[in-house]
Each structure stands twice: as C-alpha cells, then as structure tokens.
Design a protein around this motif. Sequence first.
Motif: not given
Length: 548
Positions: A285-297, A188-198
């Motif tokens: 920390c990528a399991r958390s929806p909060k901003l972390n280094g994975f998001d920047w990459v 769920t967290v992964v989907r919520d990260r990538i789907e809003p970005l298309g």
Amino acid sequence: MKFGDIAVDDAEGAILVHRHRVGERSFKKGRQLTEADLDQLRQAGIESVIAVRLEPDDIGEDEAATRVAAALTGKGLTASAAFTGRVNLYAETAGVAKIDQAALHRANSVDEAVTIATIGPYDVVKPKQMVATVKIIPFAVRASVVESCCARAKEAAIHVAPFKTFSFGLIQTTLADTKPSIPEKTVTVVRDRIEPLGSRLAHEIRCGHDAGEVTGAIQELTSRGCDFLLILGASAILDRRDVVPSAIVRAGGHIDHFGMPVDPGNLLLLGRGANGAPVIGLPSCARSPKLNGFDWVLHRLMAGLELTADNIMAMGAGGLLKDIPSRPLPRAAAARGGEARDVARAPRIAAIILAAGQSRRMGDTNKLVADIDGAPMVTRVADQVLASQAAPVICVLGHEADRVRAALAERDITFVDNPDYAQGLSTSLKRGIAAVPEDADGALVSLGDMPQVAPDVIDRLIAAFDPIEGRAICVPTADGQRGNPVLWGRDFFEEIAEITGDKGAREIIDGHPESTVEVDMTGEGVLLDIDEPEALAALQGTRKATGS
C-alpha cells in the motif's frame, strides 16, 4: 466564587453572566460591572442581574488558563494570550506532536472546570497549526484547583518533535511481468511523502526479487551514506524469512519487528542496517499516496522519535484507515486524523448478467432459456447471483428479450435492453456498466450461460476486492485457469466503455497486472460456459444423474 442573582445596587465589581442590552448599548457577558454601568442599568429599570463574585482564593478564567497552558507547553510550542478563559497552543515548526494520553487524562480529571483538548498523539503538524487548547469553563477557578491542574499539566506537557533532514535510499524489486510504470510511479509517491517533510530521496536501485540481489543493493546504498533505506518488493513480505528480511540480515542488519495492527499497512517490516540506519520493508500500500501504516512509522522516525515493537503494536486503536474501496476520498496525507475521512465499509458491488446473446453455436436453441432440470438456464444463473452479496442485479437483454425476461419474472432484477446485441458482447457489457448505480464501488460481470457459479464464489470475489491494496480486478481461477465472473472496480468502467466488437475485457486485465488478483476456487463452475449443444446435453445429463 459566588454565583446568582445580585441586586444592581450591590453589583459593583461583579462579573456579568448574561448579556444585557440597554438602549443602543450592549453589556456583554463576562464584563466586570462599574458604577457607571450600574447607573445605566438602573435607568433602564433593571433591578438585578445574574453575576458572579470572585472570592479571595479564586483565580480568574484568563489567568487560570494562562497558568495551565504554561505548564502544558513543551518544546516546539507557543501559547496565545488568554481570552474568555481560553489559551491555544501552536506549533512553532513542522513535526510530530508528542502527547501522553494517560497523563492528559489525569490532567483533565482534576476538576470539571479545567479542560484540555489536543490533536491526536503523533499527529503531524505544520508551523502555526493549533495543537491544543486550554479552556476554563466558569469565570473563575479555585487556586487549589489551578495548582493541581498545573502539576498534572507538567506531567502531560506536549512537545513537537521537529522533522530532521535525512537522505533516503529506495530499493524496488521487480519480477518478469512488472510493468515499468509501476516503479516509476512509486518513486514519485515516495518523493511526495518525504520531501514536504524536509528530506530527500537521494538514490534508487531496482533489482530482481532475489535475496542476493537485494543484499547487494542494501550494501551499495549503505556505502553511499543513506540515512534511511526503504525496500519495496514486487511481492509482499509474508515471513521474517522472506526475500527482503533475509537480505537485510545477510547485509549485516537485523529485524526489529514485522507486522503492525494498522490497515492498510499490516505487512510492514522494521529493521536496522549494519550501520544502525533504519530499514523499512514497505507494504504494497506504500505505492499509494493515501495514508497508511507506513506513514505513521515514517513520521515518527523522521522526527527522531524512538519506535519499538510495543510502539507499533499500540497503533491498533484507530489503525483502521481504509477508505471507501473504489471511491477513496482524500485523507490526511501528512497528518493522522488531520482531515475528515470516510469510515471503512463493505464494498458495494453490483452484478451484471449478460443475457443478450444469440446462441449462434446452438442452432435453433436459445441456450439461455433451455431447460436445466426444470428451470431455464438464465433463471438458475440469476438465482445464484441473487443469493450472493452482490446488489443490485442488472440483466442485459437482447436476443429473444421477452422470453428471457419472462424466465426471470418476479425477481428483484433491473432489466436493460441492448438493441445492438447483434454487434457483439462488448455492446452488452457497455450497456450493463452504464446501468450500474453511482454509489457502487464495482461490478461483477456474470455470463448468462454459466449456471454452476455458486453464490459463495461471488461472495469470495467480493471479499477479495480492495483497490487500496491493489485488488481492483478480481478474477476467479480453477486449476490454474482464469474463468468468470470477473469483478471490476469502478476505476475501469471508462476503459470497458471503449471496448468494441464481439469480445470481453480480457485485454484490460492483461494491461493492469498491478490491480489484478486471481482468486482460487474449488470446482470447475467458473470455467464451464455452455456454448455448444454437446455441453448443454452433458450438463442436463449430469444434473439429472446427480439430482442437483
């Protein structure tokens, strides 16, 4: 540009610096005065005004801002019309803002009259979001300054790299004690990260935490045409030779970089698959929806931007992203620095000393006030806790409360009475938790009959506490055995409040392995509680023999 006090009779065509009110009419600053304006000023008895006159080589603020903004505007941006010397730049599409800080500084250093403010480099932007603003400070700027600023602005041109559409594959490894809910929540967290970005999560595979199994999963998702592979291990990547990087290499890929100066997110691994597709070994920390280094990459790669080891290691400035440990406030989920966030700080941990028990196995002796080399046992426990970083210290009283309170006199301790102490340990635990201040991130639960828990043990537990990294319950261990005291994050207070009977919160620990960390300690102090007369006699004898 000439600036100063000008006689009204000589002010036609001048630009008014300050607002003037004449009767019902207001002359706003920046107005170019006409002869009719001057007549009204004269009739009001105003003899002079502070104004500016442009000289032949001056460019007015609006035109100057328009020229500089045009030079600054790169792909994916549009400029607004100028107003009061300001032009705003807006994103045309969702993407990542490419901003060269050094070039921007050079443009801003040409002259104090021209300023350019932007969002942060590599911030994520939404359509129509403001990305930059050009502001001309005075009413006009010399043409030579505008020309120089435009030249520097072209060098600093801002672009928005739009997000592209990708199909993602996710591999999660599991261990024997991995709760099924953990990988489900991660999806769920992964989907919520990538789907809003298309983009979309096209495939997911779960396998054992074994290099061979992960290799097979990589090969399968590669054959399915995934553009990106994300791999999240049940155990964090600690070395380039660990399970996940070994599997990437076995599958024909290679490792580009391991580690990043961003926290949370230090343990990120970046590589390429056999087909050249990006492969990211995710930090926990990528399991958390909060901003972390994975998001920047992730943001940069999804915008098609190059990402090298040097790029990653340059992320250190501003890379400390942690929120308040157990009370994290929403951070910019889709934009670095896009929303306000709390500055990281040391966790605030309260301490609860449970000192309400009846000492049933001690016969007539109340072990909490039993003498341990000249001081009551509970006094020694309290002094150890008070010497640690935990604060405030709360003591729950019950059986022979007056005697225990007297043993702790003149100490900075908050006392809580538990009239239901005879109903068991849970009643004292709940009373203590209820007394923890609202601003505390967690509570250390200490037992009044464990006098050999030193302050450095407590401080080590506090140092381990980090709910963002999955360390919300900190349990001390010695020789492989779990002991006390236990540090609890605030998120578990409600569950603790539901406990009944003469028992502690061990079942909660067992129910949340994903949030529990075992902290190794030297010595057996975290295992030694004084429950029986023989244990008390042994402790008293040991302390007398050692003089401790």
